[in-house]
Design an enzyme around this catalytic site. Structure first.
Site, PDB file in Angstrom:
ATOM      1  CE  LYS A   1       5.631  42.174  17.157  1.00  0.00           C
ATOM      2  NZ  LYS A   1       4.491  41.573  16.514  1.00  0.00           N
TER       3      LYS A   1
ATOM      4  CE  LYS B   1       9.910  39.596   5.757  1.00  0.00           C
ATOM      5  NZ  LYS B   1       9.049  38.639   5.124  1.00  0.00           N
TER       6      LYS B   1
ATOM      7  CD  GLN C   1      -0.506  43.957   0.453  1.00  0.00           C
ATOM      8  OE1 GLN C   1      -1.553  43.523   0.003  1.00  0.00           O
ATOM      9  NE2 GLN C   1      -0.181  43.839   1.715  1.00  0.00           N
TER      10      GLN C   1
END
Length: 1147
Positions: free
Chosen positions: A693, A690, A653
């Site tokens: 999906k 990491k 972020q």
RNA sequence: AGUCCUAUAGCUCAGUUGGUUAGAGCGCUACACUGAUAAUGUAGAGGUCCGCAGUUCAAAUCUGCGUGGGACUACCA
């Protein structure tokens, strides 16, 4: 609900604890109480970064939210009022794309197949799709945040605050519209955000035709310095990987600080003699020095090896301003062009050290051209609008699409007509995706024919692709609204320097560097579901209005209705100053409704809304204001909620939320938006990959919490590695935390509860003054107070890992493994006297304090522990650990000497136990003596204080202090590098050798005189006791062990008396086992009957009272006869077997 | 491509201002203990502190250059 007994458990089930405690919190509304009880206190301001409810929560959210929760709970314990409002990020591309996928449409269908209104309705519904899941996770993981009154970015009130901020920016002149080069997908017909470009797999290696083109220098005053040396035409060489941009070239960039050379040679294709200009450092790539020897005169067209000769050298700055001929003279530019300019981005890493500049197709190009006053190459479409040479479909503008006047005056139709309409990449051409030739190749051939191509080759490079269409993107000029953040760059840097970043490197590095290289913030998004830009302009763009509130818009609409631009005021029902949902739901600030609002300018012209939406990051960056509907509400007490004391999010972020918070705050309020920040790392799978999906290696947080409870998960995440390091998540680690930490703490509590209940301890007796408590109690209390200090310090420094590890170490090593183990006997049996009360009080205090200290990290179990303790004693009026005050450490109770001597005791016990094990003598067998060399008086005093403790722990009768006078010590001496090093530097090696050679007499000498002279090659030096470390590693003739400074000898002779005692202890042990196997209560009294055995009889007689006391036996009988059926055969050692019966008796 | 983070035992991590035997937990092996017992303790094996160079009397620690892993930012022609 005071209880008389401490609750006892059958086993540790943290998943159940999770559920039970949640029920209690829900029932008692504990979270709200934690706010109410702090009303009127100073506030600790926390901002929740809004997640998008559009996605499913993952395990990494537990990480980020644990960190947030820890500090909010901690600060609450410190007495602050900590409001935390949940928020939902509801706008933006991910939502829109999800909806498009769901509906099976593309962007182009919006407004045709589906109305914008319907589309946005779907987005509004879809975005909150997983809210339940999020709320469930938040609840289960124990993250306390107000989810009943969240801020929602699509709410009209939220948008109204955004509009207010945008209006302020507009008033400050920080909002402007400009054309910039942005990623654009011709195949999809849409601009792309950087976020989309960073989807996995977007950057791909592609093989493209590249050209080194020859730009022909015009002979004039400026180029005289070249032509003075050259006797042919002079060309500048420039390389490009995108030949289709060459017709749009309007400048060539060189670096003023690089050296350039003029080289005489031949065009390798035509064989024509030429003179070219390129960077000196790049010459080797085009003119290998192997060919330097060849004579120019010998060259024949077609020769593989081309001779060359360097005829002059210049610095880049000498070349700036030179003019050249347009490479493809198809379109006449509208302004100054075809000039050599300077650009510091030009390097000599590849190419020729000269960069071809096409301002319409490159951001750097555009910037450099603007800076030098170079025009872009633009065309005029039918409406006479300026356009780049490539149209939105990705082809050179067809002539019929251009304005006839422009074609007449600017286009060389003869040359351009062959290329007009060609797609710049075959991928865009619906009819010829697999055509073997391409525009790039056609252009290369054209150049070759004209003697303008110096080298043509295929080159593999990394190029971004549209993730939706899989086709390459173009960089393309698009209109956008910008915030001029660069205007306040320095102030933003200054303000950033006042922020406490965890880790600091993210603040100075990633964030700091980002600020230093700041570009203006591109706000525009050409999408549908987002905050609309509240700007209306007249058709001629001469007048503009930026709306800053709903009330203002209503008033403007009123005027427009009067002017006849609208039939009725869409905001007619809005009541200014009424902040209810009803009032704010009587209209919609989204598209398409705002697009249908037409306003009237001061001169009476019709105004249209700029169709853009704003970047969703503006939504989230504005949450400090918009979450409280500032300035329409909370204007007076805004200082209570701004700026934030603390925020925490994942490090990715940094250029997202952290940046937008900082930017808006700096620009509009000249303040930081947050004072302390943790940017935590990623949660990877256990192999360091990491989670994704695609790999299917994600971890479902719900499963983990269901199986283990949240506490061990949170504890594991916090203590395993620093928050800002990436966490390799391994479920085994959670299990280990459960066993090691929670298991130990649970056992310690269970131990306490078991005996406290037997003795009826409930802390109602007067507090035993600490100074009256035994050494070991004062020791653990000293450590406990040291722990409070350390944990407080860690929390205050935003280092939860340090806090958790310190607590864990205290519980596992000190409290459980040492304090409880050594004190077990004080708790069982015996009178309920002061010593016993002191033991209970001490252990109670430790448990209670640990519960409070650890509760921010493990809120469930610690609350249960706290209430289990407090329900009996009622020491606190608070019904939950989360409502208590953080304990204050008592400096007076911290005794470093005491802590040190307990360490001595621990080390020595460990040594003795090691020795016993080496010679296979069980701890139950008492031994007569250990001996310890005493090297200084302080050590003697320290040891003396813990002597009894050591003796009972290792089951030895006596401790003998060995000093010099006993004459048995063999000493060892080692140099102290820390004191000697700085003084003697280079001589250290010699000193080290000399010290090693010191004799026993020498050591005695330095001990007596605190001085010793040694002679080195460079002369004599004196050293004192401080400069050496003396220890005794051996005691000849004894069984010896040592560790660090400590040495212990053990006497392993076992006398008959010791043997008997050992047997007694063995017997006690067997009886205890039998008691337990028989299921007796710890308080049951028994009768023991033993069949006589000669190895045993004397021991039983001699230690009868001792045995009886330990086993709660009222009677011990030795009998001759065989015992009856209930007897058990016991084996005390190899040749000592007999039978025994243990019976429960009344009273 | 740039910026930043990171690399210590099989695994997860400590390692103070540089100081001479680099630690812990898990796992493994062996043993012990047994009124905390679905616990616990002790010991052992296990290290090129990623590599190279430098600074220093002394480097896991400081500097530089690499390599591996990760993140972010990127139209470098």
């Amino acid at each position: 609900m005071k209880q008389s007994k401490f609750k006892e458990y059958k086993g540790l089930d943290l998943s159940q604890v999770n559920k039970d405690v949640l029920k209690t919190w829900d029932k008692n509304d504990t979270f709200h109480k934690s706010l109410e009880t702090r009303k009127g206190h100073p506030t600790f301001v926390f901002y929740e970064g809004p997640p998008s409810a559009n996605g499913i929560p993952g395990i990494h959210h537990v990480m980020a939210r644990s960190i947030k929760d820890i500090f909010c709970r901690y600060k609450t314990q410190k007495g602050f009022l900590v409001e935390r409002k949940a928020g939902w990020d509801t706008h933006g591309l991910p939502v829109e794309l999800g909806v498009e996928k769901m509906l099976g449409i593309t962007k182009e269908d919006i407004g045709t197949k589906i109305s914008v209104e319907e589309y946005n309705q779907t987005c509004r519904k879809e975005v909150m799709k997983y809210t339940d899941l999020w709320e469930d996770l938040t609840h289960k993981m124990g993250y306390w945040v107000d989810m009943e009154h969240p801020y929602i970015t699509y709410d009209n009130r939220y948008i109204e605050s955004l509009w207010y901020l945008l209006q302020k920016l507009h008033e400050k002149g920080l909002l402007y519209k400009g054309k910039t080069i942005q990623p654009y997908s011709p195949a999809a017909g849409t601009g792309l955000s950087t976020h989309e470009l960073n989807q996995p797999g977007c950057y791909r290696d592609v093989k493209d035709t590249t050209i080194v083109a020859q730009f022909k220098v015009i002979r004039n005053e400026k180029s005289k310095l070249l032509f003075d040396k050259a006797d042919t035409d002079v060309y500048v060489l420039a390389w490009t990987t995108t030949p289709w941009t060459l017709p749009s070239n309007t400048a060539l960039a060189i670096n003023a600080n690089i050296r350039y050379e003029l080289v005489k040679s031949f065009n390798p294709y035509s064989g024509d003699p030429i003179t070219v200009l390129l960077a000196k450092d790049r010459r080797e790539s085009y003119f290998p020095s192997a060919n330097a020897e060849l004579a120019l005169e010998d060259y024949k067209a077609g020769d593989k090896k081309v001779p060359f000769k360097v005829i002059a050298e210049f610095t880049g700055s000498q070349l700036v301003g030179i003019n050249y001929e347009q490479l493809f003279p198809w379109v006449k530019p509208e302004g100054d062009a075809f000039r050599v300019i300077a650009g510091d981005f030009v390097t000599t890493e590849d190419g020729t050290g000269v960069v071809h500049i096409a301002p319409t197709f490159g951001a750097d190009d555009d910037r450099a051209a603007k800076a030098s006053g170079i025009s872009p190459l633009i065309l005029r479409d039918k409406a006479n609008n300026p356009e780049p040479m490539v149209d939105r479909r990705g082809r050179f503008y067809p002539i019929e699409d251009l304005h006839p006047d422009f074609v007449k005056n600017h286009i060389n139709v003869e040359l351009y007509k062959d290329f007009a309409g060609s797609f710049v990449k075959n991928e865009y051409d619906p009819e010829a995706a697999d055509k073997e030739t391409s525009l790039d190749v056609d252009l290369a051939v054209t150049l070759k024919k004209e003697n303008k191509a110096f080298r043509i080759e295929k080159h593999v490079h990394n190029y971004p692709h549209c993730w939706r269409t899989d086709k390459p993107i173009l960089y393309y000029p698009l209109d956008s609204w910008f915030i001029k953040v660069t205007a306040l760059k320095d102030r933003m840097i200054e303000l950033n320097n006042t922020i406490n970043w965890k880790p600091a490197s993210t603040g100075t590095g990633r964030f700091g560097k980002w600020l230093e290289n700041l570009l203006d913030w591109n706000l525009s998004r050409s999408r549908y579901w987002g905050t609309p830009l509240p700007i209306w302009v007249t058709e001629d763009r001469s007048e503009m209005i930026c709306i800053g509130s709903v009330a203002q818009m209503k008033a403007e609409c009123e005027k427009a209705v009067k002017a006849g631009f609208m039939e009725k005021n869409p905001l007619a029902n809005f009541v200014e100053g009424e902040f209810t949902s009803n009032n704010y739901e009587s209209f919609d600030l989204h598209r398409p409704f705002v697009d249908n609002v037409f306003l009237v300018s001061s001169t009476g012209k019709k105004m249209f809304r700029e169709p853009d939406l704003i970047d969703v990051w503006f939504d989230s960056g504005a949450m400090p204001y918009a979450q409280v509907h500032y300035p329409f509400e909370h204007k007076e007490n805004f200082g209570d909620v701004y700026p934030a004391d603390f925020i925490a999010e994942v490090v990715d972020q940094t250029r997202g939320w952290f940046y937008t918070l900082h930017a808006i705050s700096s620009l509009l309020f000249d303040s930081v938006a947050f004072k302390n920040i943790i940017s935590n790392g990623l949660v990877l799978d256990k192999n360091g990959n990491k989670m994704s999906k695609r790999l299917g290696n994600g971890v479902d947080p719900f499963e983990v919490i269901e199986k283990y409870g949240s506490d061990p998960l949170r504890w594991y995440m916090i203590t395993n590695s620093q928050p800002w390091d990436n966490l390799k998540f391994d479920i085994e680690g959670v299990d280990e935390v459960k066993r090691k930490f929670f298991g130990t703490l649970y056992n310690t509590y269970s131990f306490f509860a078991l005996y406290a209940n037997v003795d009826g301890f409930n802390y109602s007796d007067a507090e035993v003054p600490v100074e009256k408590r035994p050494e070991i109690d004062r020791w653990i209390l000293s450590l406990l107070n040291s722990l409070i200090k350390e944990v407080e310090d860690a929390y205050e420094s935003y280092e939860p890992t340090r806090a958790g590890r310190a607590i864990q170490d205290f519980v596992n090593e000190q409290l459980s493994n040492w304090y409880v183990r050594l004190n077990r006997k004080r708790f069982w049996g015996g009178e309920f006297d002061t010593d016993k009360i002191a033991a209970y009080q001490t252990l109670y205090t430790c448990l209670e304090t640990v519960a409070i200290l650890a509760s921010p990290i493990a809120p469930f179990f610690m609350d249960q522990l706290f209430t289990d303790l407090n329900n009996v004693t009622g020491k606190h009026t608070d019904e939950s650990v989360h409502l208590t005050q953080f304990p204050k450490y008592n400096e007076k109770l911290i005794d470093k000497n005491l802590e040190e001597r307990m360490e001595i005791a621990q080390s020595i016990c460990s040594l003795v136990l090691g020795l016993r094990r080496k010679v296979n003598i069980k701890v139950r067998q008492p031994l007569s003596k250990i001996m310890i060399p005493i090297l200084d008086e302080k050590f003697r005093a320290q040891l003396k204080a813990v002597e009894n403790l050591i003796l009972s722990e290792v089951n030895v009768k006596e401790l003998e202090y060995l000093t010099d006078s006993t004459g048995v010590l063999v000493k060892k001496i080692k140099p102290n590098f820390k004191t000697l090093g700085p003084r003697f530097g280079k001589s250290m090696k010699a000193i080290s050798d000399a010290v090693a050679k010191m004799t026993q007499a020498d050591i005695s000498s330095i001990e007596r005189n605190n001085n010793f002279e040694m002679t080195l090659a460079e002369g004599p030096i004196n050293i004192t006791l401080e400069d050496v470390e003396i220890l005794s590693e051996d005691i000849p003739g004894w069984l010896v062990a040592n560790e660090g400074r400590y040495t212990v000898a053990l006497d392993i002779k076992i006398s008959d008396e010791l043997k008997m005692e050992g047997i007694a202890r063995e017997l006690i042990n067997r009886v205890q086992n039998i008691r337990k196997d028989s299921g007796f209560e710890v308080t049951d009294k028994i009768k023991i009957t033993i069949k006589k055995h000669e190895g045993l009889n004397n021991a039983v007689v001699a230690h009868k009272d001792y045995i009886a006391g330990q086993t709660l036996a009222k009677e011990i009988n030795l009998v001759d006869s065989e015992l009856n059926g209930n007897s058990i055969v016991i084996e005390l050692d190899d040749e000592l077997k007999t039978s025994i019966s243990v019976e429960k008796i009344e009273g």
